[in-house]
Structures are given as structure tokens and as C-alpha cells.
Design an enzyme around this catalytic site. Structure first.
Site, PDB file in Angstrom:
ATOM      1  N   HIS A  21       7.095 -15.501  25.590  1.00 39.85           N
ATOM      2  CA  HIS A  21       8.495 -15.852  25.342  1.00 39.85           C
ATOM      3  C   HIS A  21       9.239 -15.823  26.674  1.00 39.85           C
ATOM      4  CE1 HIS A  21      12.291 -15.157  22.616  1.00 39.85           C
ATOM      5  NE2 HIS A  21      12.568 -15.919  23.673  1.00 39.85           N
ATOM      6  N   HIS A  23      11.668 -18.714  28.982  1.00 44.62           N
ATOM      7  CA  HIS A  23      12.263 -20.045  29.157  1.00 44.62           C
ATOM      8  C   HIS A  23      12.246 -20.365  30.643  1.00 44.62           C
ATOM      9  CE1 HIS A  23      13.855 -20.030  24.994  1.00 44.62           C
ATOM     10  NE2 HIS A  23      13.945 -18.728  25.206  1.00 44.62           N
ATOM     11  N   HIS A 200      12.614 -19.258  17.440  1.00 44.08           N
ATOM     12  CA  HIS A 200      13.532 -18.135  17.578  1.00 44.08           C
ATOM     13  C   HIS A 200      14.159 -17.867  16.214  1.00 44.08           C
ATOM     14  CE1 HIS A 200      13.023 -18.967  21.773  1.00 44.08           C
ATOM     15  NE2 HIS A 200      14.021 -18.208  22.175  1.00 44.08           N
ATOM     16  N   GLU A 203      17.308 -12.861  15.836  1.00 46.44           N
ATOM     17  CA  GLU A 203      17.896 -12.189  17.006  1.00 46.44           C
ATOM     18  C   GLU A 203      19.358 -11.925  16.679  1.00 46.44           C
ATOM     19  OE1 GLU A 203      18.748 -12.879  21.779  1.00 46.44           O
ATOM     20  OE2 GLU A 203      18.439 -14.605  20.478  1.00 46.44           O
ATOM     21  N   ASP A 281      11.989 -13.398  28.422  1.00 45.33           N
ATOM     22  CA  ASP A 281      12.984 -14.345  27.907  1.00 45.33           C
ATOM     23  C   ASP A 281      13.571 -15.199  29.036  1.00 45.33           C
ATOM     24  OD1 ASP A 281      14.581 -15.689  26.106  1.00 45.33           O
ATOM     25  OD2 ASP A 281      15.704 -13.944  25.441  1.00 45.33           O
ATOM     26  N   ASP A 282      14.670 -14.750  29.641  1.00 41.11           N
ATOM     27  CA  ASP A 282      15.326 -15.462  30.744  1.00 41.11           C
ATOM     28  C   ASP A 282      15.511 -14.457  31.876  1.00 41.11           C
ATOM     29  OD1 ASP A 282      16.247 -18.187  29.439  1.00 41.11           O
ATOM     30  OD2 ASP A 282      16.716 -16.613  27.998  1.00 41.11           O
TER      31      ASP A 282
END
Length: 343
Positions: A21, A23, A200, A203, A281-282
Site C-alpha cells: 500500500h 501511492h 481502499h 479508513e 501509504d504516502d
């Protein structure tokens, strides 16, 4: 920040693991954003790297996405995408990642007039170089859920000439108000094409979004999924079916899903028998790569060596590779555990 034994931190970073996961657009560090902006003549709303980094005080998912999309505006050429991919893959390898399944958002770029071919060509260039160096890595094309079903269909079809360049599809962007059911027909077409499916869910959205992702999209993994704990029946199902959850602790704190890392539900998820993984994630926006997520989360939640090894093993087991490749990954993990048993 909770302290952690340096030897244990070294063990955690060195664990052979998969990142499931991440991006790729969210790996752009402020310094890289400014460098690419200068290279491409793109004007930024921030006067300096420091000013941009100071803006990373998010109150929710949308406040993050506003800056995330602005950062992506500097990506114009195939070499820009290749540079971004190379930088992430090098950092991931240093954090023990032996398998990376990387999300990319083509709609973020095609909406700005950047061709699908430019995006995929650049990213593929970086992945091919990493593969030559021994990394296992692939792309997962994500649809932006705040856009229409029609736009998602158009994106899927525009990507089909490059079908060999990606292994699956996902669903990301603003979750609240955009339930998975909105894209059920798009995902049915993707499954018919033999693509893997992730989404996703859970969340900021409710547990029902997780159910929709499983039942209406055919999701093989749930990205985030932390709100599953609000539904005991769903927790039982996820545990029974061994549905992998790609949890992102730093992200959840930064976007106010939980207030502190010490409050993160990951330990409770493990205790409930869920197939939990740790991911970044980011990372450029949320404060750390996957290694830091492992180290600080284990410290904050009091997770030991066995728990960390279980998380890493789950990540490798949940990767979209053939059985022989997966067995090789697990053998590497077992060898690492054996070699560090006395450390």
C-alpha cells in the site's frame, strides 16, 4: 516518540517484507517537487521547500489530497515518472522491501493532459531497473473514487494497450460519500480481464464500505480497513477468510483517524486474528518510509519480534505473485529470522 532498542530497530528495518500500500505520487519529497518544478517550468504555490513541508499539517483525508494533487502537477515527462519511481524503489530496498506493489493514479495526470503512455512508460522504466537489481515489483492502477464511473471506465480502457504493465486495479481518493458500489461494474470488467482487485475501504468510511469492497468489487485485499473493528461480524469474517488488510499507521495518525500512534488499532487487529500488514501509504507526506512505520509502530504498541515477523510474513503471503516466487520470499524471511535469532 517512544524509544526503541537500536538492535530491534535494525532487525525491523532489515526484515524481508512486501509493501502493498504505497501511492507512487505520494512518495514525492518536497525537494523533488521543487526540482521537477524547476525542470519543467511549473509554478508552485509555495515559495520554498520549508513552506511546502510546513503545509503538511492535515486535518483529514481531503486536506491531504488537496496538497497531494498539487504536488503531482510537476510530473510531466516519462523521465519525471521514472525519477519518482527510482527514488521510491531505492528507499524501499534500503528498508528491507523485497516485493513492492505500487499504486499509481493515471487520472491525476491524464486530467492535466499527460498521456497514459507517458505515465506508464516512465514508471515501467524505473521498475525494470529495480527488477534488474533483484527487486520484485509491479504496478496497480487505481481509480479516483471522487470521479465518475464513466471516467473510471474510460481510464481502464485507455490503459488496456499497456495491460502487461500492471497487475491489478484499486480504488482510492476521497472515501466518504463515494462507496465501493459506485464502481462495481468497472471492477467486474477488470476482473474479467484477469486483473487483481484491491480497494481502499474502512479508513474514514464505515465498515459497510469494507463489505461492499469484498462483495461488490471482489477485492482480494482491503487497503486500510481499520474501522472493521466497529463490526464484530465483519472482524470474524475477515479473520476467517484471511483477508489481508494493508494498514498504514503513520497515515492514520496524520489524517486524524487516530490521535496518536499509541492509540492505533493495529495491535487489537492482530489480537483479533486479522491478516494485518504495515505500509507507508504516502511516505513523503506522512512522515516516514515503511521501515520507520515498522519501527515506530512496534515501539508505540509494544509489539515484539514475533509480532513483527508475523506482519512481515503476512505481507509476503498477501503479495500477488506465483506460488514458487512466494515460497522464495518466505524462505528469505525465514533465513533472516534464523540469522538474527540471537541478536
Amino acid at each position: 516518540m517512544t524509544s526503541i532498542d537500536p538492535a530491534f530497530a535494525t532487525f525491523l528495518v532489515g526484515l524481508p517484507k512486501a509493501e502493498l500500500h504505497v501511492h507512487i505520487e505520494g512518495t514525492l519529497e518536497p525537494e523533488t517537487i521543487f526540482r521537477l518544478a524547476a525542470r519543467n517550468g511549473v509554478a508552485l504555490a509555495y515559495e520554498s521547500v520549508e513552506a511546502l513541508r510546513a503545509a503538511y499539517a492535515f486535518t483529514d483525508l481531503q486536506s491531504f489530497l488537496d496538497i497531494y494533487y498539487a504536488g503531482a502537477s510537476v510530473l510531466l515527462t516519462a523521465e519525471d515518472f521514472a525519477d519518482m519511481g527510482r527514488a521510491y524503489l531505492a528507499r524501499a530496498a534500503a528498508d528491507g522491501v523485497i516485493r513492492a506493489e505500487i499504486f499509481f493514479d493515471p487520472q491525476t495526470h491524464t486530467a492535466r493532459g499527460v498521456a497514459m503512455a507517458t505515465v506508464i512508460e516512465g514508471l515501467t522504466r524505473a521498475l525494470d531497473e529495480a527488477r534488474a537489481g533483484g527487486m520484485s515489483c509491479d504496478l496497480i492502477l487505481c481509480f479516483l473514487r471522487h470521479l465518475s464511473e464513466e471516467d473510471a471506465f474510460a481510464t481502464l480502457r485507455a490503459a488496456l494497450p499497456f495491460r502487461d504493465a500492471f497487475i491489478g486495479v484499486g480504488l482510492d481518493s476521497s472515501e466518504v460519500g463515494h462507496p465501493p458500489e459506485k464502481f462495481a461494474r468497472v471492477f467486474a470488467e477488470a476482473r474479467a480481464l484477469g486483473l487483481h482487485v484491491v480497494a481502499h475501504a474502512g479508513e474514514e468510511g464505515p465498515p459497510d464500505y469494507i463489505v461492499q469492497a469484498l462483495d461488490l468489487l471482489g477485492a482480494e485485499r482491503i487497503d486500510h480497513g481499520v474501522r472493521c473493528l466497529e463490526d464484530a461480524d465483519l472482524v470474524a469474517r475477515l479473520a476467517r477468510e484471511r483477508v489481508p488488510l494493508t494498514v498504514c499507521p503513520f497515515s492514520n495518525v496524520k489524517l486524524r483517524v487516530c490521535d496518536r500512534l499509541e492509540d492505533h488499532p493495529l495491535r487489537r487487529m492482530l489480537e483479533a486474528g486479522l491478516a494485518v500488514t504495515i505500509n507507508s501509504d504516502d511516505p513523503a507526506y506522512f512522515g516516514g518510509q515503511i521501515g520507520a512505520n515498522y519501527v515506530q509502530t512496534c515501539a508505540a504498541l509494544g509489539l515484539d519480534r514475533a509480532a513483527a515477523a508475523r506482519i512481515a510474513r503476512t505481507s509476503l503471503e498477501a503479495s500477488f505473485v506465483d506460488a514458487a516466487t512466494k515460497a522464495g520470499f518466505l524462505a528469505r524471511l525465514d533465513a533472516h529470522l534464523a540469522a538474527t535469532a540471537g541478536a
